[in-house]
Design an enzyme around this catalytic site. Structure first.
Site, PDB file in Angstrom:
ATOM      1  CD  GLU A 405      -1.737   5.823   4.504  1.00 28.89           C
ATOM      2  OE1 GLU A 405      -0.874   6.162   5.352  1.00 28.89           O
ATOM      3  OE2 GLU A 405      -2.496   4.867   4.667  1.00 28.89           O
ATOM      4  CD  GLU A 467      -7.421   4.164   0.849  1.00 29.51           C
ATOM      5  OE1 GLU A 467      -6.768   3.118   0.968  1.00 29.51           O
ATOM      6  OE2 GLU A 467      -6.913   5.270   0.619  1.00 29.51           O
TER       7      GLU A 467
END
Ligand code: IPT
Length: 919
Positions: A405, A467
């Site tokens: 991220e 994820e």
């Protein structure tokens, strides 16, 4: 600018190198250090002087995080930085921990080269030895070494370390976790012998077409390598040697002990041979498609934070192996090296992720994001180098990950280039490179099932879900369908559930703390409680479901045969056995590649009968004992017609102030008041549940409360006493003309009463409801529960793969799942019948026609919804028994897709029936 608000990652440190197990002496500096906490960086650094008097200071164990030892407090944020976004400046209030440690230099150490090594300090440290400054460093989860030989003196030495919680580097460390400063991994002194071996790079490839392994060990100085298990002795490093080997895999992690020797030093290694490749968009290891059935693992311990005891790392690896997990993404930083040693030894595929995340820049539109700012390039490269150099010799690592991220940019591309150049043997992963311009695999997080299916069917680079299946609170729902897609599409290399463990810090008042519990002004609540393990490492229902859907064995039943095939590895280590409910058992004889066998004879019985088939370990393994269940399946052999007869026995009759009907007493309005002599509250319609985290964060809960599902009012319109007892009611929340007609139709059957609940919506009900159920209040002594249905754990329409059909026994208290933030939990699905009794065995029996969901608890859904911690749940005066005809699925909308359409629940005209009998 000073070092803590400078872009530079460090000064005075040594070049990164592999974590090595060497025969050179080392001194562990863990233990009690002297400690002083200041609230700013602006404190004199005279404490570094050897003669400084620290007798007024406290004592702090190292490794540790000081906020977990009473200094300041932990704070949790996910995305948002807990300080102004003004890079590279940290906030002025910058907790600064001064640490001092005296140590005696071992005999013979003076005047030799020595390295001082820090395995992890959060987030910025300045270091002095005997009053001389060595430099500073950042990179919390990365190793740092200093040359200290000339500064050491015989006898007493003084090490001083100033640690700042915040630094410029904090902008690069915005991972979704507690902010926990401190020296939280080992500090060691390592003697560097003359002619020693500073670094080793093992290249151990496997050619699956020939069965040969090629070993080349690169060293910065001439050395020899020996691998006794392969008959290799004292070969010169730098030259390849090819020999027959057993390859390394997560299923079969063959390691060869090796030594690399120079004149001054011997290093011990464990070599695993495997080759990672990408062929036609499929990620392969040793020629086989990689099936990553993984989890994301943060380092977490409820008391120690990220300062993990060794035993905890082993606990994690064993628990993963025992739950059929074969892969770990080290979100979002390299773990303690000891964890990777365990992954090598026990067999787990690893995506090793660099310590990098700048997620908080998303909240300012990614303006000035470090990933694309040349000022940060050196720091980005420094982090990646320290990751790869430290961890390059682990066979378990199959992908390098640049971080998490951090959006995209030239600095990430530079990390990827450097990595590929340094280690061409492993593909590079980074989820933020959406068009794969600098990574080798296409990675996504939380892609929906539909999208996963579409990506899987489209040619391209191998697809990894770094994820998926957000395990926050009750859930994750939809796991089965994801794994089916992974199994179906060769392009899908699999995925990593988010995440391994709830980061609930032990708390004197709340039990386990989450964001806000330490008074943080900015925090993200219980978003840090999203693991498959509860904070104390007991498995949650989600982990048991993961174990089921990650099974390495497939069972397919036909009319009278069973086909067993391995999904990963083979069946050679397994025994496949069967059991019948009457206790008869047997074993199937199956070859390693699987096969088809006849089913055992069907017993003669009128009862519903399930055959259970289990694949268990045939012998002890390093990670579980013989008999450990790896996979299982059930098959229904007898399905009785069910309970359809209805004979009028007794009739209801009006008495002075109510109605009596068989074992039931009713008031004049047809409300049940007692059953079998026990005072009870009448069955009442329920459409609501205490919101799960998924319900809350998906705003489904807002819809439910806006629609008034949690505040239904009940009105009796008519009571008909004839052959049967019929109570016609209307159920509706205040303020709306929508409602539900509910007819409770009681008939006498056997010794009990058959209750048919007819539900007819009035007006439009376009949005899903939480459940369709009736609840009854029972006396608190009725707390023993037995049921035939799914168990032993909870299940909802899209969860509970781990639940099997059998007869189970429990208590009301034990049937609660202790989610760290209270929410709907504990439902048992597919129940055929249940008894709820007091300790003497008296109570009631409920039989479903055919099935129902069963929930028992000592509080109402409202109390459950209002509690922020389980400590706030106070047993009420009743046991609430809820029998449902359905629940809305669980989904994973707390981060990711909601409930799949098949598991949504809408209100429609329904009738459901249960038989209540005295026990
Ligand atoms: C994703 C993060 O990568 C992970 O660290 C964690 O925060 C997770 O979310 C939620 O628990 S990022 C999200 C914007 C998809």
């Amino acid at each position: 600018m000073s070092y803590h608000d400078d872009y530079a990652p460090s000064s005075g440190t040594r070049a990164p190198r592999a974590a090595l197990s060497s025969d050179a002496p080392r001194l562990d500096l863990s233990g009690d250090w002297r400690f002083r906490l200041s609230s700013t960086v602006d404190v004199p650094d005279d404490f570094a002087a050897p003669e400084f008097d620290d007798s007024g200071w406290d004592t702090l164990p190292v490794p540790s995080h000081w906020p977990l030892h009473g200094y300041g407090a932990p704070a949790y944020t996910n995305v948002v930085y807990p300080f102004p976004v003004d890079p590279p400046h940290p906030p002025e209030r910058n907790p600064t921990g001064d640490h001092r440690r005296e140590f005696e230099l071992p005999d013979g150490w003076a005047d030799t080269a020595t390295v001082l090594r820090f395995d992890g300090v959060d987030s910025c440290a300045r270091v002095w030895l005997n009053g001389t400054e060595l430099g500073f460093f950042t990179g919390s989860r990365l190793p740092t070494e200093f040359d200290v030989g000339p500064l050491l003196r015989p006898g007493r030495n003084v090490l001083a370390v100033r640690v700042h919680q915040w630094s410029a580097a904090s902008y690069l460390e915005d991972q979704d976790m507690w902010w926990l400063p401190g020296i939280f991994r080992a500090v060691t002194l390592q003697r560097r012998p003359a002619g020693g071996l500073d670094d080793v790079f093992v290249h151990a490839d496997y050619d699956h077409t020939t069965g040969l392994g090629t070993l080349r060990v690169d060293t910065p100085v001439p050395a020899t390598v020996s691998v006794p298990g392969l008959g290799l002795a004292a070969l010169p490093t730098g030259a390849p040697v090819t020999v027959p080997v057993s390859p390394w895999s997560a299923e079969s992690p063959t390691l060869y002990d090796a030594t690399v020797t120079t004149v001054g030093e011997t290093v011990r290694l464990r070599v695993g041979f495997r080759t990672v490749s990408i062929v036609d968009g499929v990620l392969l290891v040793n020629g086989e498609p990689l099936a990553l059935r993984g989890v994301n693992r943060h380092e977490f311990h409820t008391e120690h934070g990220r300062a993990l005891p060794r035993g905890t790392m082993l606990d994690d690896v064993l628990a993963m192996k025992r739950h059929n997990i074969n892969a770990v993404r080290t979100s979002h930083y390299p773990p303690d090296s000891a964890f990777l040693d365990l992954c090598d030894e026990y067999g787990l595929w690893v995506v090793d992720e660099c310590d990098l995340e700048t997620h908080g820049f998303e909240l300012v539109g990614w303006r000035n994001n470090p990933s694309d700012d040349p000022a940060w390039l050196a720091s980005y490269l420094d982090r990646m180098r320290r990751t790869v150099e430290r961890d390059k010799n682990h066979p378990s690592i199959v992908l390098w990950s640049l971080g998490n991220e951090s959006h995209t940019g030239a600095n990430l591309a530079a990390m990827a280039d450097w990595t590929r150049d340094r280690d061409p043997s492993r593909p590079v992963h980074y989820e933020g490179d959406a068009d794969c311009s600098y990574v080798d695999v296409y990675s996504r997080m939380y892609a929906s099932h539909a999208e996963t299916d579409e990506i899987g069917a489209t040619p391209g680079k191998p697809f990894v879900q770094c994820e998926y299946a957000h395990a926050m609170g009750n859930g994750p729902g939809g796991l089965v369908e994801y794994v089916e897609l992974f199994d179906r599409h060769p392009r899908c290399a699999g995925g990593f559930v988010w995440e391994w463990i709830d980061h609930g810090l032990r708390h004197p008042e709340h039990g386990y703390a989450y964001g806000g519990d330490f008074g943080e002004p900015v925090h993200d609540g219980n978003f840090v409680i999203d693991g498959l393990l509860f904070p104390d490492r007991t498995p949650s229902p989600g982990l048991l479901d993961v174990k089921k859907v990650y099974e390495p064995v497939r069972f397919a039943f036909a009319d009278d045969t069973l086909t067993v095939t391995p999904k990963r590895g083979d069946l050679s280590g397994l025994r496949v056995e069967w059991t019948m409910p009457d206790g008869t058992t047997g074993e199937f004889d199956l070859p390693a590649e699987g096969g088809t066998v006849p089913l055992p004879p069907v017993p003669e019985t009128a009862e519903e009968t399930w055959l259970t088939v289990r694949a268990v370990l045939a012998a002890d393994t390093p990670w579980a004992e013989r008999g450990h269940e790896v996979a299982w399946a059930q098959h229904r052999l007898c399905d009785p017609a069910g309970l359809r007869e209805h004979w009028p026995g007794v009739r209801p009759s009006r008495i002075e102030d109510g109605i009596t009907f068989g074992p039931g007493e009713f008031d004049r309005t047809g409300r049940l008041t007692s059953f079998a002599g026990f005072p009870v509250g009448t069955p009442r319609l329920e459409l609501w549940r205490a919101p799960t985290d998924n319900d809350r964060l998906a705003r489904l809960h807002d819809t439910w409360t806006a629609n008034g599902l949690h505040r239904l009012t009940h009105r009796v319109d008519e009571v008909v006493v004839g052959q049967d007892l019929l109570a016609r009611t209307r159920v509706a929340p205040a303020g709306t003309d929508r409602g539900v007609r509910v007819d409770y139709d009681w008939k006498s059957l056997r010794d009990g009463l058959l209750l048919a609940v007819h539900v007819t919506p009035e007006g439009e009900w376009p949005e899903p409801i939480a459940t369709l159920a009736v609840s009854l209040s029972l006396p608190p002594t009725l707390d023993r529960v037995r049921w035939f249905g799914k168990g032993p754990g909870e299940s909802y329409p899209d969860t509970g793969s781990a639940a099997r059909i059998d007869t189970f026994e429990s208590t009301v208290d034990d049937m609660q799942t202790p989610y760290v933030r209270p929410q709907e939990n504990g439902r048992r699905g597919g129940v055929r019948w249940a008894t709820v009794t007091d300790p003497s065995g008296r109570g009631l029996r409920i039989t479903g026609l055919p099935l129902f969901g069963l929930t028992v608890r000592r509080w109402t859904p409202t109390a459950l919804a209002d509690a922020r911690h389980p400590t706030e749940l106070v047993p009420g005066p009743t046991v609430e028994l809820t029998l449902d005809a359905g629940h809305h699925g669980i989904g994973t909308a707390s981060c990711g897709p909601g409930t799949l359409p098949d598991y949504e629940l809408f209100l429609s005209e329904t009738e459901f029936t249960v038989l209540l009998e005295p026990v």
